[in-house]
Design a protein around this motif. Structure first.
Motif, PDB file in Angstrom:
ATOM      1  N   LEU A  13      -1.143 -30.269  22.822  1.00  0.00           N
ATOM      2  CA  LEU A  13      -1.599 -29.889  23.948  1.00  0.00           C
ATOM      3  C   LEU A  13      -1.015 -29.640  25.284  1.00  0.00           C
ATOM      4  O   LEU A  13      -1.469 -29.592  26.191  1.00  0.00           O
ATOM      5  N   THR A  33      -1.345 -24.512  24.174  1.00  0.00           N
ATOM      6  CA  THR A  33      -2.793 -24.054  24.062  1.00  0.00           C
ATOM      7  C   THR A  33      -3.005 -22.627  24.188  1.00  0.00           C
ATOM      8  O   THR A  33      -3.639 -22.004  23.752  1.00  0.00           O
ATOM      9  N   ARG A  68     -11.349 -24.923  26.863  1.00  0.00           N
ATOM     10  CA  ARG A  68     -10.611 -23.636  27.257  1.00  0.00           C
ATOM     11  C   ARG A  68     -11.341 -22.620  28.086  1.00  0.00           C
ATOM     12  O   ARG A  68     -10.948 -21.942  28.990  1.00  0.00           O
ATOM     13  N   LEU A 108     -12.449 -14.836  24.915  1.00  0.00           N
ATOM     14  CA  LEU A 108     -10.909 -15.714  24.906  1.00  0.00           C
ATOM     15  C   LEU A 108     -10.040 -15.240  25.730  1.00  0.00           C
ATOM     16  O   LEU A 108      -8.996 -15.802  26.121  1.00  0.00           O
ATOM     17  N   ARG A 109     -10.104 -13.913  26.171  1.00  0.00           N
ATOM     18  CA  ARG A 109      -9.052 -13.277  27.179  1.00  0.00           C
ATOM     19  C   ARG A 109      -9.220 -13.838  28.486  1.00  0.00           C
ATOM     20  O   ARG A 109      -8.344 -13.949  29.324  1.00  0.00           O
ATOM     21  N   ARG A 168      -7.692 -15.305  19.334  1.00  0.00           N
ATOM     22  CA  ARG A 168      -8.027 -13.813  19.937  1.00  0.00           C
ATOM     23  C   ARG A 168      -7.692 -12.880  18.821  1.00  0.00           C
ATOM     24  O   ARG A 168      -8.609 -12.096  18.428  1.00  0.00           O
ATOM     25  N   ARG A 220     -11.282 -28.902  22.429  1.00  0.00           N
ATOM     26  CA  ARG A 220     -10.313 -28.136  23.341  1.00  0.00           C
ATOM     27  C   ARG A 220     -10.458 -26.680  23.173  1.00  0.00           C
ATOM     28  O   ARG A 220     -10.214 -26.074  24.107  1.00  0.00           O
ATOM     29  N   ARG A 221     -10.936 -26.312  21.959  1.00  0.00           N
ATOM     30  CA  ARG A 221     -11.536 -24.940  21.697  1.00  0.00           C
ATOM     31  C   ARG A 221     -12.681 -24.629  22.790  1.00  0.00           C
ATOM     32  O   ARG A 221     -12.948 -23.529  22.839  1.00  0.00           O
ATOM     33  N   ILE A 229      -4.966 -20.008  21.737  1.00  0.00           N
ATOM     34  CA  ILE A 229      -5.792 -18.889  22.257  1.00  0.00           C
ATOM     35  C   ILE A 229      -5.480 -17.439  22.072  1.00  0.00           C
ATOM     36  O   ILE A 229      -6.134 -16.867  21.588  1.00  0.00           O
ATOM     37  N   GLN A 261     -14.745 -20.311  16.756  1.00  0.00           N
ATOM     38  CA  GLN A 261     -13.556 -20.791  16.307  1.00  0.00           C
ATOM     39  C   GLN A 261     -13.550 -22.213  16.521  1.00  0.00           C
ATOM     40  O   GLN A 261     -12.824 -23.000  16.076  1.00  0.00           O
ATOM     41  N   GLN A 291      -8.132 -34.213  18.671  1.00  0.00           N
ATOM     42  CA  GLN A 291      -6.668 -33.751  19.377  1.00  0.00           C
ATOM     43  C   GLN A 291      -7.384 -33.387  20.905  1.00  0.00           C
ATOM     44  O   GLN A 291      -7.128 -32.209  21.196  1.00  0.00           O
ATOM     45  N   TYR A 292      -7.316 -34.318  21.703  1.00  0.00           N
ATOM     46  CA  TYR A 292      -7.645 -34.251  23.165  1.00  0.00           C
ATOM     47  C   TYR A 292      -6.725 -35.683  23.893  1.00  0.00           C
ATOM     48  O   TYR A 292      -6.924 -36.677  23.058  1.00  0.00           O
ATOM     49  N   ASP A 309      -9.903 -30.034  16.611  1.00  0.00           N
ATOM     50  CA  ASP A 309      -9.497 -29.013  17.428  1.00  0.00           C
ATOM     51  C   ASP A 309     -10.979 -28.468  18.194  1.00  0.00           C
ATOM     52  O   ASP A 309     -10.433 -27.760  19.185  1.00  0.00           O
ATOM     53  N   ARG A 318     -22.181 -14.448  18.518  1.00  0.00           N
ATOM     54  CA  ARG A 318     -21.274 -13.523  18.741  1.00  0.00           C
ATOM     55  C   ARG A 318     -21.758 -12.287  19.426  1.00  0.00           C
ATOM     56  O   ARG A 318     -21.219 -11.756  20.767  1.00  0.00           O
ATOM     57  N   ALA A 344     -10.066 -17.352  28.612  1.00  0.00           N
ATOM     58  CA  ALA A 344      -9.867 -18.795  28.467  1.00  0.00           C
ATOM     59  C   ALA A 344      -8.342 -19.186  28.718  1.00  0.00           C
ATOM     60  O   ALA A 344      -7.407 -18.173  28.998  1.00  0.00           O
ATOM     61  N   GLY A 345      -8.032 -20.322  29.117  1.00  0.00           N
ATOM     62  CA  GLY A 345      -6.969 -20.843  29.459  1.00  0.00           C
ATOM     63  C   GLY A 345      -6.834 -22.437  29.188  1.00  0.00           C
ATOM     64  O   GLY A 345      -7.542 -23.120  28.988  1.00  0.00           O
ATOM     65  N   PRO A 346      -5.578 -22.862  29.415  1.00  0.00           N
ATOM     66  CA  PRO A 346      -5.378 -24.338  29.023  1.00  0.00           C
ATOM     67  C   PRO A 346      -6.158 -25.111  30.163  1.00  0.00           C
ATOM     68  O   PRO A 346      -5.832 -24.937  31.320  1.00  0.00           O
ATOM     69  N   TYR A 347      -6.842 -26.000  29.640  1.00  0.00           N
ATOM     70  CA  TYR A 347      -7.724 -26.653  30.492  1.00  0.00           C
ATOM     71  C   TYR A 347      -8.319 -27.781  29.744  1.00  0.00           C
ATOM     72  O   TYR A 347      -8.919 -27.744  28.777  1.00  0.00           O
ATOM     73  N   LEU A 348      -7.825 -28.992  30.061  1.00  0.00           N
ATOM     74  CA  LEU A 348      -8.547 -30.370  29.724  1.00  0.00           C
ATOM     75  C   LEU A 348      -9.043 -31.140  30.588  1.00  0.00           C
ATOM     76  O   LEU A 348      -8.343 -32.176  30.909  1.00  0.00           O
TER      77      LEU A 348
END
Lengths: 495, 59
Positions: free
Chosen positions: B18, B23, A163, A44-45, B31, A159-160, B27, A261, A78-79, A156, A204, A47-51
């Motif tokens: 979104l 977003t 990311r 997750l560190r 976390r 999008r999870r 995240i 998640q 939700q996309y 969700d 995990r 990850a970033g906004p990306y669609l």
């Protein structure tokens, strides 16, 4: 060599067999020790906004009963609607699958597409490849989501997953498939708990190890670059096409990420027979994978972690489980006849191991997914079976079953009774697998069939899986024909 | 303060917009939530240790 030397060698071999029986538990505990590490060391560190523009491929053969809900939920993700298209690949269904898809396509013009194969029945991988070839023919698709017709994505979930693709080193992402039947029966509740152990916890741990064993077949998201790099198609030569793609991705230097998640609900079999059929296919697929990637195991390499020792230990802990159970029983029974004192000492000294493994794994599993724990806590406690729990208690307190319990009803165990009881305990790992077959055979039999479920709780779900795996190995060894048996679904996922 | 017409700047409704900001917030929240598995592991280890102690004493 003298007789005493031969005897000592025999005892050493038998003790070794018992030790071999413990290896899968060591592998399991190792994985579970990594689960808490994931709390601080996860993707997750990065990850970033990306669609990206996502094409969803849904292979379907006679899925009319479940498709409507799945497609509707996909449309409600939700996309961004302009970045999501669904392609249902109808594998020559004979039910109303095409009609259901056409109706949905009319409701959502341009967003749902029906692709029909006129000649089907070759299996999921072939069906997927039909859709993938279509998608690669233009450059609209930036990422591909492969899913099953019966799974329900939480709004969700997609999008999870996407990311993680913000990190260019990632080739594929998988989500947490959770058993989601509205009113789960005993088998579905066991599967619900199993999925927490095998996915929410094990994946995990594999994230921490840096090597993922398998992208869930119902939720695998690939970048277009990754899809093209693995050949632009799904392997059709094994029964585990999802694991095959997972390995190819990582061997090619891209990472695979599990996001616990991002939740996807699935309907799972609720009978032992359906479970047996499904898992035989999975286990045979794993044999094929183990063989095909035989040059990968225990050979650490740059660029991927599949060859790492810890990943190999985890993989073979599961792979060899039926054999190690047999080894443990053979070792204990052999010791009982060759050196009874050593047998009792080995059995008694392992009390802490049994308790620690059971309690640590069970408590962690129940806490990691509280929602599933509410539905399946009893199946979690009963996962190894009443028989195995009796075994653990006997190891910790040998007198409990031999003196305390008979004493409660004013009885005293005879010498013969003690011998029979002890042998029964030592044989239990093998006996539980044999009884699993009885659970399977009893199911559906008039009158006696009612005994199947109670017997399952005595035998345990874990030993049942081992018995199925052993059956799969025998079929694979004999070269029994590979059949793509579809698991029957009824659309009872809580949507 | 958040007005009655204003969307909350956190939580599922905000994330569903979104936007990049939403977003990124999701995240960051996930976390933090992921740390729960660390708690689960530690709690399980404590329960296991205590039970082993009790059994060892009772043996």
């Amino acid at each position: 060599m003298s007789d005493s030397t031969w005897h000592a060698v025999l005892v050493a071999v038998l003790v070794t067999l018992v030790a071999v029986g413990l290896l899968p538990a060591v592998g399991g505990v190792y994985q579970y020790l990594l689960v808490p590490v994931h709390g601080f060391r996860n993707h997750l560190r990065r990850a970033g906004p990306y669609l990206p523009r996502v094409a969803v491929v849904v292979p379907a053969w006679n899925e009319g009963a479940v498709l409507e809900a799945s497609l509707e939920r996909l449309m409600r993700l939700q996309y961004p609607p302009d970045r999501l298209r669904v392609f249902v690949v109808d594998d020559a269904s004979t039910d109303d699958t095409p009609d259901v898809v056409r109706a949905k396509a009319a409701e959502h013009p341009g967003r749902i597409v029906l692709l029909r194969r006129e000649q089907g029945g070759q299996g999921k991988a072939h069906t997927l490849n039909h859709g993938i070839a279509h998608l690669l023919s233009d450059d609209w698709m930036q990422a591909l989501l492969i899913m099953d017709a019966d799974v329900i994505y939480r709004p969700d979930a997609l999008r999870r997953m996407t990311r993680h693709l913000a990190d260019e080193r990632v080739g594929a992402v998988t989500a947490y498939i959770r058993e989601g039947s509205r009113r789960p029966g005993a088998i579905a509740r066991f599967i619900g708990y199993e999925y927490v152990t095998a996915q929410a916890c094990a994946r995990r741990a594999q994230n921490v190890m840096g090597a993922i064993a398998c992208l869930a077949g119902g939720a695998q998201l690939h970048t277009r670059a990754n899809l093209e790099a693995v050949g632009g198609r799904i392997d059709t030569s094994t029964l585990a096409e999802d694991t095959f793609t997972t390995f190819l991705t990582q061997l090619d230097g891209r990472s695979v990420v599990f996001d616990g998640q991002a939740v996807v609900l699935a309907e799972e079999p609720d009978s032992v027979r359906a479970l047996w059929k499904q898992r035989v296919r999975w286990a045979r697929g794993n044999v094929q994978i183990t063989h095909r990637f035989r040059r990968v195991w225990f050979r650490p390499a740059r660029g991927h972690r599949l060859g790492a020792v810890d990943f190999g230990l985890v993989w073979f802990s599961v792979f060899a489980l039926p054999f190690t159970l047999i080894a443990a029983s053979v070792g204990l029974v052999g010791l009982y006849f060759a050196a009874p004192g050593t047998a009792a000492a080995v059995f008694g000294e392992l009390w802490w191991f049994g308790i620690a493994t059971y309690v640590f794994i069970t408590v962690t599993t129940l806490l990691v997914d509280l929602e599933t724990a509410r539905r399946s806590w009893f199946e979690g406690l009963m996962f190894p079976g009443v028989g195995a729990l009796v075994l653990v208690v006997a190891s910790a307190h040998p007198e409990f079953w031999l003196v305390t319990v008979p004493g409660l009803v004013g009885l005293r165990m005879s010498a013969t009774g003690t011998e029979v009881w002890t042998l029964l305990l030592y044989c239990w790992p093998v006996l539980s697998m044999a009884l699993s077959r009885v659970v399977h055979d009893l199911e559906g039999v008039p009158v006696l069939g009612h005994l199947s479920k109670p017997l399952l709780y005595v035998v345990g779900y874990g030993p049942l899986l081992c018995a199925i795996t052993l059956d799969a190995y025998v079929r694979q060894w004999r070269g029994t024909a590979q059949v793509w048996d579809k698991t029957e679904k009824t659309g009872k996922v809580a949507a | 303060m958040t007005g009655p017409q204003e969307r909350p700047r956190s939580g599922p409704a905000w994330w569903a917009t979104l936007s990049d900001e939403a977003t990124a917030d999701e995240i960051a929240t996930n976390r933090r939530r992921e740390r729960f598995v660390a708690f689960a592991g530690v709690a399980a280890a404590v329960v296991t240790g205590l039970l082993l102690l009790v059994v060892a004493v009772a043996r």
